[in-house]
Design an enzyme around this catalytic site. Structure first.
Site, PDB file in Angstrom:
ATOM      1  N   LYS A   1      56.766   9.782 149.021  1.00 56.79           N
ATOM      2  CA  LYS A   1      55.337   9.947 148.729  1.00 56.79           C
ATOM      3  C   LYS A   1      54.892  11.409 148.705  1.00 56.79           C
ATOM      4  O   LYS A   1      53.967  11.770 147.988  1.00 56.79           O
ATOM      5  CB  LYS A   1      54.495   9.207 149.776  1.00 56.79           C
TER       6      LYS A   1
ATOM      7  N   GLU B   1      44.168   6.216 149.626  1.00 63.29           N
ATOM      8  CA  GLU B   1      44.349   4.897 150.220  1.00 63.29           C
ATOM      9  C   GLU B   1      45.731   4.894 150.842  1.00 63.29           C
ATOM     10  O   GLU B   1      46.591   5.689 150.448  1.00 63.29           O
ATOM     11  CB  GLU B   1      44.264   3.810 149.135  1.00 63.29           C
TER      12      GLU B   1
ATOM     13  N   SER C   1      63.963   4.934 149.600  1.00 66.41           N
ATOM     14  CA  SER C   1      62.646   5.560 149.440  1.00 66.41           C
ATOM     15  C   SER C   1      62.063   6.147 150.716  1.00 66.41           C
ATOM     16  O   SER C   1      61.255   7.067 150.667  1.00 66.41           O
ATOM     17  CB  SER C   1      61.670   4.556 148.823  1.00 66.41           C
TER      18      SER C   1
HETATM   19  C1  LIG Z   1      54.881   3.380 149.740  1.00 64.17           C
HETATM   20  C2  LIG Z   1      56.305   3.090 149.835  1.00 64.17           C
HETATM   21  C3  LIG Z   1      56.955   2.259 148.895  1.00 64.17           C
HETATM   22  C4  LIG Z   1      56.226   1.529 147.809  1.00 64.17           C
HETATM   23  O1  LIG Z   1      55.547   2.341 146.885  1.00 64.17           O
HETATM   24  P1  LIG Z   1      56.125   2.610 145.452  1.00 64.17           P
HETATM   25  O2  LIG Z   1      55.001   3.279 144.755  1.00 64.17           O
HETATM   26  O3  LIG Z   1      56.493   1.290 144.858  1.00 64.17           O
HETATM   27  O4  LIG Z   1      57.299   3.494 145.604  1.00 64.17           O
HETATM   28  C5  LIG Z   1      58.310   2.100 148.995  1.00 64.17           C
HETATM   29  N1  LIG Z   1      59.019   2.680 149.994  1.00 64.17           N
HETATM   30  C6  LIG Z   1      58.427   3.460 150.916  1.00 64.17           C
HETATM   31  C7  LIG Z   1      59.264   4.056 151.987  1.00 64.17           C
HETATM   32  C8  LIG Z   1      57.063   3.698 150.878  1.00 64.17           C
HETATM   33  O5  LIG Z   1      56.494   4.464 151.798  1.00 64.17           O
END
Ligand SMILES: *Cc1c(COP(=O)(O)O)cnc(C)c1O
Length: 389
Positions: free
Chosen positions: A90, A112, A374
């Site tokens: 993010k 948000e 992620s």
């Molecule tokens: C916010 C988040 C997601 C989901 O958001 P995307 O916009 O689909 O990437 C996935 N993994 C993590 C670790 C997150 O913080």
């Protein structure tokens, strides 16, 4: 074929666009102009890349997951977004948008947040560039993710609880949009995923595509057979997919199947949704026959959203990527397996991508799979500890 940018109306094929209140149109135009100018200029791009390198810690490593690969009979490479500053992808987007807010002369940003990761990333970027920051968060998520609420406070941001609806991510987005309509002169709304009205889906993808570009370089020309990522709004997935689209690897997005698609308690907007309009964009979403948007469900707050980025809707429709899903139970098992074989505790969101590989291991035998890890799971430990009490 993938589109370098959406058309003049902000559409990816029949998805995307700008279904926003009249009062926001000038701000969206201003944003599109500022982004376009900055992103094609050396000054902005140079500063952005420097901040990503020296502050965020990019490039993030590409890790060959040896023991997990051996266990599953599938060669697994992990793109370690969990090692980026603040613990998830993010921050790539938050840094870019807060820089734009600064350049547009806006002293305040709002955001948000679901899992709290985007709120933390925005609060972090706001502290770094010296802007004021307010974060909207559903009260259910505030309860699930108390640690991130404290982190945002420490970073100088104010967290406003959202009690409307189910008190989760969708309601937080709606509340942030209401704030923006009132304060648009002085405020930039830092949307946390590839959702919302044009230019957000395109701009956020441009800020996140660094993930896939780095991975391509790190692979030194040896393309994987599959690229896999979890899909909430879809920003980490589009970030790793976009540079690989058209090069050969199969792109697999994994949505949240929650308690199971049949149960109706899930977040699989592409897998089980229909086209409609949510938060300013035309995309796949979870809705009833009258067009009422339904509540999503996922054990992971970050996948608990009834819509999805319009570019994913376009990727699905045109066959550029395929969308599957994994349940809460499968994600928990995947989290545990990754922790025990690799010493990496993934975010519950990211565990969905691993869960798909575990389920498909037989079909994937001998193949190479690149996974976008992620984020890290520290934020989820308290929630999991409470569940097992
Ligand atoms: C916010 C988040 C997601 C989901 O958001 P995307 O916009 O689909 O990437 C996935 N993994 C993590 C670790 C997150 O913080």
């Amino acid at each position: 074929m993938k589109l370098e940018r959406p058309d003049d109306r902000g559409r990816f094929g029949e998805f995307g666009g700008r279904f926003a209140p009249e009062t926001l149109i000038p701000a969206l135009d201003e944003l599109a102009e500022a982004f376009e100018r900055s992103w094609s200029g050396d000054r902005f791009v140079g500063e952005y890349q420097r901040v990503l390198r020296d502050y965020v810690g990019r490039p993030t490593p590409l890790h060959e997951a040896g023991r997990l690969s051996e266990r599953l009979g599938v060669r697994i490479l992990l793109k370690r977004e969990d090692l980026a500053h603040t613990g998830a992808h993010k921050i790539n987007n938050a840094i870019g948008q807060v820089m734009l807010a600064r350049d547009m002369g806006k002293p305040r940003v709002i955001a948000e947040t679901g899992a709290g990761q985007h709120g933390v990333a925005t609060a972090t970027a706001a502290a770094y560039f010296g802007l004021k920051c307010d974060v909207y968060m559903g009260e259910v998520d505030i309860d699930r993710q108390a640690l991130n609420v404290h982190r945002m406070g420490m970073l100088g941001a104010r967290v406003s609880p959202v009690t409307s609806g189910a008190g989760t991510l969708k309601d937080a987005v709606s509340e942030a949009m209401r704030d923006w309509v009132r304060t648009v002169e002085t405020t930039h709304y830092v949307i946390g995923s590839v959702v919302g009205p044009h230019p957000f889906p395109w701009m956020v993808r441009e800020f996140q595509k660094v993930i896939g570009e780095e991975a391509l370089e790190q692979l030194e020309g040896r393309l994987p057979d599959y690229v896999v990522a979890c899909v909430g709004g879809g920003s980490n997935a589009i970030g790793i997919f976009y540079p690989f689209a058209g090069l050969g690897p199969q792109l697999i997005g994994v949505e949240a199947a929650g308690l199971g698609i049949e149960s109706g308690q899930h977040g699989a907007s592409i897998g089980a949704g229909t086209p409609g309009i949510l938060h300013g964009t035309r995309t796949y979403l979870l809705q009833d026959d009258e067009g009422q948007v339904l509540e999503a469900h996922s054990i992971s707050a970050g996948l608990d959203y009834p819509g999805v980025g319009p570019e994913h809707a376009f990727f699905a429709e045109s066959g550029i990527a395929r969308y599957e899903s994994a349940t809460d139970t499968e994600a928990l098992a995947a989290m545990e397996l990754l922790a025990r074989t690799e010493g990496i505790i993934p975010a519950l969101e990211s565990a969905h991508a691993i869960a798909w590989i575990i389920r498909e291991a037989e079909a994937l035998a001998g193949r190479t799979v690149l996974v976008n890890l992620s984020g890290r799971g520290d934020k989820d430990v308290e929630q999991l500890a409470r569940m097992t009490q």
